[in-house]
Design a protein around this motif. Structure first.
Motif, PDB file in Angstrom:
ATOM      1  N   THR A 116     -75.345  -1.533 -74.977  1.00  0.00           N
ATOM      2  CA  THR A 116     -75.067  -0.147 -74.603  1.00  0.00           C
ATOM      3  C   THR A 116     -73.570   0.030 -74.314  1.00  0.00           C
ATOM      4  N   ALA A 117     -72.982  -0.955 -73.668  1.00  0.00           N
ATOM      5  CA  ALA A 117     -71.564  -0.862 -73.334  1.00  0.00           C
ATOM      6  C   ALA A 117     -70.680  -0.961 -74.578  1.00  0.00           C
ATOM      7  N   LEU A 118     -71.090  -1.792 -75.533  1.00  0.00           N
ATOM      8  CA  LEU A 118     -70.179  -2.129 -76.627  1.00  0.00           C
ATOM      9  C   LEU A 118     -70.623  -1.667 -78.006  1.00  0.00           C
ATOM     10  N   MET A 119     -71.683  -0.894 -78.109  1.00  0.00           N
ATOM     11  CA  MET A 119     -72.226  -0.570 -79.437  1.00  0.00           C
ATOM     12  C   MET A 119     -71.130  -0.072 -80.382  1.00  0.00           C
ATOM     13  N   ASP A 120     -71.052  -0.707 -81.546  1.00  0.00           N
ATOM     14  CA  ASP A 120     -69.977  -0.363 -82.475  1.00  0.00           C
ATOM     15  C   ASP A 120     -70.462  -0.288 -83.915  1.00  0.00           C
ATOM     16  N   ASP A 158     -79.751  13.069 -76.736  1.00  0.00           N
ATOM     17  CA  ASP A 158     -81.044  13.178 -76.049  1.00  0.00           C
ATOM     18  C   ASP A 158     -81.873  11.903 -76.153  1.00  0.00           C
ATOM     19  N   HIS A 159     -81.526  11.053 -77.098  1.00  0.00           N
ATOM     20  CA  HIS A 159     -82.372   9.878 -77.321  1.00  0.00           C
ATOM     21  C   HIS A 159     -81.714   8.545 -77.011  1.00  0.00           C
ATOM     22  N   LEU A 160     -80.422   8.459 -77.271  1.00  0.00           N
ATOM     23  CA  LEU A 160     -79.754   7.175 -77.105  1.00  0.00           C
ATOM     24  C   LEU A 160     -79.840   6.710 -75.644  1.00  0.00           C
ATOM     25  N   GLY A 161     -80.398   5.552 -75.448  1.00  0.00           N
ATOM     26  CA  GLY A 161     -80.544   5.017 -74.092  1.00  0.00           C
ATOM     27  C   GLY A 161     -81.710   5.602 -73.327  1.00  0.00           C
ATOM     28  N   LEU A 171     -71.355   9.760 -73.770  1.00  0.00           N
ATOM     29  CA  LEU A 171     -71.382   8.405 -74.297  1.00  0.00           C
ATOM     30  C   LEU A 171     -70.530   7.472 -73.432  1.00  0.00           C
ATOM     31  N   ALA A 172     -69.372   7.987 -73.004  1.00  0.00           N
ATOM     32  CA  ALA A 172     -68.507   7.197 -72.129  1.00  0.00           C
ATOM     33  C   ALA A 172     -69.260   6.819 -70.861  1.00  0.00           C
ATOM     34  N   ASN A 173     -70.016   7.799 -70.376  1.00  0.00           N
ATOM     35  CA  ASN A 173     -70.835   7.584 -69.185  1.00  0.00           C
ATOM     36  C   ASN A 173     -71.888   6.502 -69.414  1.00  0.00           C
ATOM     37  N   LEU A 174     -72.569   6.627 -70.574  1.00  0.00           N
ATOM     38  CA  LEU A 174     -73.616   5.671 -70.928  1.00  0.00           C
ATOM     39  C   LEU A 174     -73.049   4.263 -71.045  1.00  0.00           C
ATOM     40  N   ARG A 175     -71.884   4.183 -71.697  1.00  0.00           N
ATOM     41  CA  ARG A 175     -71.246   2.867 -71.863  1.00  0.00           C
ATOM     42  C   ARG A 175     -70.876   2.269 -70.506  1.00  0.00           C
TER      43      ARG A 175
END
Lengths: 448, 485
Positions: free
Chosen positions: A150-154, A132-135, A30-34
């Motif tokens: 994607t960066a800030l989803m909260d 597997d699905h997010l992004g 997730l950190a990577n995705l953000r």
């Protein structure tokens, strides 16, 4: 005071301090995705009119408002009545200023195979399928605000309907915003997975309290697997100074069906950008919407439907009513790719201008790369038909009521496409309550 | 195997024979040195013996052109243009001071036009159409001058108009398409060589159809003609334009500008049959047709009607537009565009409603076959003052074969609640039922396709003057040969 365009960096600034508080910390993927989203947002920058997708929509509200990240305190404010739309819902999830409020929600009694959780909780619980699905449904997109989300989803929810499960009653997700000391911003991210042969109905309701400014930067990813079916409805009834940007990416599998309806009845700037990919043979979608704008409100519906496989079909109807100085944009694109033979796509966009200051910009687009297709689009703009108005008045119906009736009838063509009866009635109620006050007379007149 | 080879051969022959205007006329021509620079602009201006103001206007355009980027927004794709690798002026070598009458014209030239089906001599007697023929960069003959002179209509090459009617030219040149309008139009402003000039005085109904035939003959030349038509109060004129070019393996640039001005109660009807060389079946060669056409309905009750049949050119980039300024003015756009083999077309119109009760009608028929790529790109804009404006747009695309593409990109903007705008578009393949029906009656596939396509285009073909309609129908059929089966 001179207006100054803000930069992507400025928008990110306030968030760097609270970075650790974002949900899912400690998850490397997730950190990577953000990080990717953040980098992408900075590369793309804020959209300008030079981008074809933003040709008619300016980000002026960002120039005079500073947004800060929503805090837990913002989410703890007291709300007396939850403005729920549905009487009978299978489950209800309530967020206030982006914060999940368990005591106001009700997810008990859901059948097996249906899982609904707030994003933060699902990430904490480590539900593996999310990674597997997010992004992944959206893939790389050139949409700055999607990257920002994607960066800030909260906030937001993840919904999973397991293979073969059928949920008849709708799931209602309510986002209440407003009543904060300073303008806030939050980023709900929704992920809906409908597995093979499953079906469900989801209603997302954004509602603003008070008149303050806030910014909701939402993003949704939907994956409807083979033979699945999803009815996905949204209502945006934001405050007069609010900004709501929503980006959705939908993938529809073999013989699967996706039905969407979006109703926008308020907000200084509301933009809905929907991309649907009909990815396998037999996939179909209905993408409909209605918007009712007044004052200086601005509404933008930008949609792309891609036919990627043979025997896919799509239907799109958007209807809008514009009063005062309001402005609306409809940009709809249907793309039929090479090899998507026997595709069938129809699109209709109509707008009613009620006042001299209103403006409508429409751009229905067809992009066809194969020959055996049936595609069409229609677009129209105009005012209420004088003959129809005269007819009603000659039957003794007061003018104000006659106008309301005609507006309601005009919108009905789109609203009637909502196949869930409960949701359809709730939508129509929203429409009726938007109309000038004389509409209550009409309810009496109809004997309701 | 033999049969397949034979078919392939036949198809190739068909593809190559199709363009019957592909011959080259061997005529001595005088050219400016290759390349583009301020000197060339000065050279052209000097050749044309132009007044100082026009030279300055050209130079202003040229300097602005240098600062402009290539337009990227359209869907046509081609390698970057090398503006230095072309001649910007090419003229059939003049004998003395240029032709005074038809008898003085090089007989080779007259033969060329006869081959093209424009017998300049006979036309005078038979058809009653006044012709201005432009060969490469210069206008070689204008027929019917005397008869037109009687009623006061001025129809002459624009270079002659600059000399004889400077006031009119100076007043209207660049008033509809300003020198800084777009990259191609700005280039034209700098280096335009010839074209037609028409002025119809108040209350005159032009007694005959006016016609221009453009031909690019010399290799490596671009044609930059500039046409200016002014219809004064209460007048009417119908203008026809036809274009051909020889077959060449290299791409040639054609960047023309057409400006129309209609004053009160005036009407201009402008018809084009564009049949520039489209390139061969593999997409080699052909004309880049980058044209800016725009009409201004300046007066009340004025009307401008564009009709175009676009079958040629490797790439067509063209948006004949109407600026509806006068109250009750009318703009019309009827278009047929055909792309076959590797042709690309990005065409459409702009209707800008400014005056009250202005009306516009757009009918666009696109046919895409082979690897053809086609885009309808149109804008209908209703400004806040255009009360009672009315627009109806219909654009249909027909697809033949699975490798072609058709796009529809309309922009519809309304700022007035009393305006009514309608837009309809469809895209479909050629109906198998219709083809089957015709085949069943013993009509060959080729003829059946031609018949169906002609039916599809009928609404537009009807708008053409009779002589052109016949030619256009044939062109439609020829352009699609070899696209089915």
């Amino acid at each position: 005071m001179a207006r100054q365009a803000i930069s992507a960096d400025q928008l990110l600034q306030g968030f760097d301090a609270g970075k650790g508080a974002l949900p899912g910390r400690g998850l490397p993927w997730l950190a990577n995705l953000r990080a990717q989203g953040r980098e992408r947002f900075r590369t793309l920058g804020l959209p300008t009119a030079k981008l074809e997708a933003w040709r008619y929509t300016r980000l002026r509200p960002f120039e005079d408002t500073q947004f800060r990240p929503a805090t837990e305190a913002d989410g703890r404010i007291n709300v007396d009545v939850i403005p729920a739309l549905l009487k009978g819902a299978a489950a209800r999830i309530v967020f206030i200023n982006g914060l999940y409020r368990q005591e106001l929600s009700n997810v008990a009694g859901l059948p097996a195979g249906v899982s609904i959780e707030p994003l933060a909780k699902a990430l904490a619980a480590g539900s593996g399928w999310i990674a597997d699905h997010l992004g992944r449904v959206a893939g790389e997109t050139p949409q700055a605000f999607f990257a920002l989300n994607t960066a800030l989803m909260d906030s937001g929810v993840v919904v999973k309907i397991a293979r073969g499960t059928s949920l008849d009653l709708p799931i209602e997700i309510v986002h209440v915003s407003g009543l904060t000391d300073r303008p806030i911003m939050y980023s709900p991210r929704n992920l809906i997975l409908v597995e093979e042969g499953a079906s469900a109905t989801v209603l997302v309701h954004h509602v603003g309290l008070g008149a303050g400014a806030y910014f909701v930067n939402g993003a949704t990813e939907v994956d409807v697997r083979d033979g699945g079916s999803l009815r996905h409805y949204t209502v945006e009834a934001e405050s007069i100074d609010a900004i709501n940007l929503a980006t959705a990416h939908v993938r529809v599998g073999r013989d699967a069906h996706y039905e969407a309806f979006g109703l926008a009845v308020g907000g200084r700037l509301s933009r809905s950008e929907v991309s649907i990919r009909l990815a396998a043979p037999g996939a179909s979608c209905k993408l409909n919407g209605a918007y009712l704008m007044r004052g200086a409100e601005h509404c933008d519906n930008t949609t792309v439907i891609e036919h990627l496989a043979p025997h896919t079909s799509s239907r799109e109807v958007f209807k809008g009513v514009l009063d005062d100085e309001s402005r609306a944009v409809f940009q709809g694109r249907i793309v039929v790719h090479k090899g998507a033979q026997k595709s069938d796509g129809h699109q209709l966009s109509k707008a009613l201008l009620l006042s001299a200051g209103a403006e409508i910009d429409q751009k229905p687009e067809l992009e066809i790369y194969t020959d055996d297709v049936k595609c069409s689009h229609g677009a129209a703009a105009g005012q209420l038909d004088a003959a129809q108005l005269f007819y009603l008045r000659s039957r003794g119906i007061p003018e104000a009521l006659a106008r309301n009736l005609l507006v309601q009838a005009f919108l009905a063509e789109a609203v009637e496409e909502v196949s869930d009866i409960g949701v359809r009635e709730a939508m129509m109620d929203k429409v009726v309550h938007w109309l000038p006050a004389q509409c209550y007379l009409q309810e009496q007149w109809r004997g309701r | 195997m033999a049969a397949t080879a034979q078919t392939a051969l036949q198809v190739r022959e068909l593809a190559e024979d199709r363009y019957k205007y592909g011959f080259v006329t061997d005529i001595e021509s005088e050219r400016a040195p290759k390349g583009l620079s301020e000197d060339i602009v000065r050279f052209i201006s000097a050749k044309k013996e132009e007044p100082q103001w026009l030279l300055e206007w050209r130079l202003k355009a040229f300097r602005h052109w240098l600062t402009m980027p290539e337009p990227q927004w359209s869907s046509v794709r081609f390698p970057a243009l090398d503006y230095q690798d072309a001649y910007y002026y090419s003229a059939p070598k003049a004998k003395g001071d240029g032709p005074k009458s038809l008898d003085e014209i090089d007989p080779e030239l007259l033969k060329t036009y006869e081959k093209l089906g424009i017998p300049i001599r006979e036309q005078e007697a038979l058809a009653g159409i006044a012709v201005d023929a432009v060969f490469d960069s210069v206008s070689v003959a204008t027929t019917f001058k005397a008869k037109l002179h009687e009623v006061g209509v001025i129809f002459c090459p624009i270079s002659e108009a600059v000399r004889n009617h400077p006031a009119l030219v100076q007043k209207y040149l660049g008033s509809v398409v300003p020198y800084a309008d777009n990259k191609h139009a700005t280039l034209n402003s700098a280096v335009f060589t010839d074209g037609s000039f028409v002025y119809v005085p108040p209350g005159v109904r032009c007694p005959m159809e006016l016609s221009t035939y453009f031909r690019i003959n010399a290799e490596n030349t671009g044609q930059f003609e500039r046409t200016l038509i002014i219809a004064d109060k209460g007048s009417y004129v119908s203008y026809l334009e036809g274009c051909t070019a020889p077959k060449r393996d290299v791409n040639q640039l054609h960047a023309a500008v057409v400006e129309l001005v209609a004053l009160d109660d005036a009407e201009i009807k402008y018809s084009t049959v564009q049949n520039w060389y489209p390139g061969d079946a593999e997409g080699r060669g052909g004309i880049y047709n980058f044209v800016t056409k725009r009409g201004a309905c300046r007066g009340v009750n004025s009307k401008i009607s564009w009709t175009q049949v676009e079958t040629g050119s490797a790439i067509t980039w063209k948006y004949p537009s109407c600026i509806l300024q006068g109250d009750n003015s009318v703009g019309e756009f009827y278009s047929i565009a055909i792309t076959n083999n590797h042709q690309q077309a990005d065409t459409g119109t702009k209707m800008i409603h400014i005056g009250r009760n202005t009306r516009s009608r757009i009918i666009s028929k696109g046919i895409s076959a082979g690897h053809g790529m086609q885009t309808y790109r149109g804008l209908v804009r209703v400004t806040a003052k255009a009360e009672g404006a009315r627009n109806h747009t219909q654009c249909d695309s027909l697809l033949i074969g699975s490798k072609c593409a058709a796009h529809t990109v309309p922009y519809i903007e309304s700022k007035n609640p009393k305006a009514i705008l309608e837009h309809e578009a469809t895209t479909s393949k050629i109906s198998e039922d219709q083809l089957f029906y015709l085949r069943q009656r013993g009509i060959s596939v080729e003829n059946a396709v031609a018949l169906v396509v002609n039916g599809f285009c009928r609404e537009v073909l009807q708008q053409l003057p009779m002589e052109f309609a016949v030619e256009a129908q044939k062109l439609v059929a020829i352009s699609l040969e070899g696209s089915v089966g």
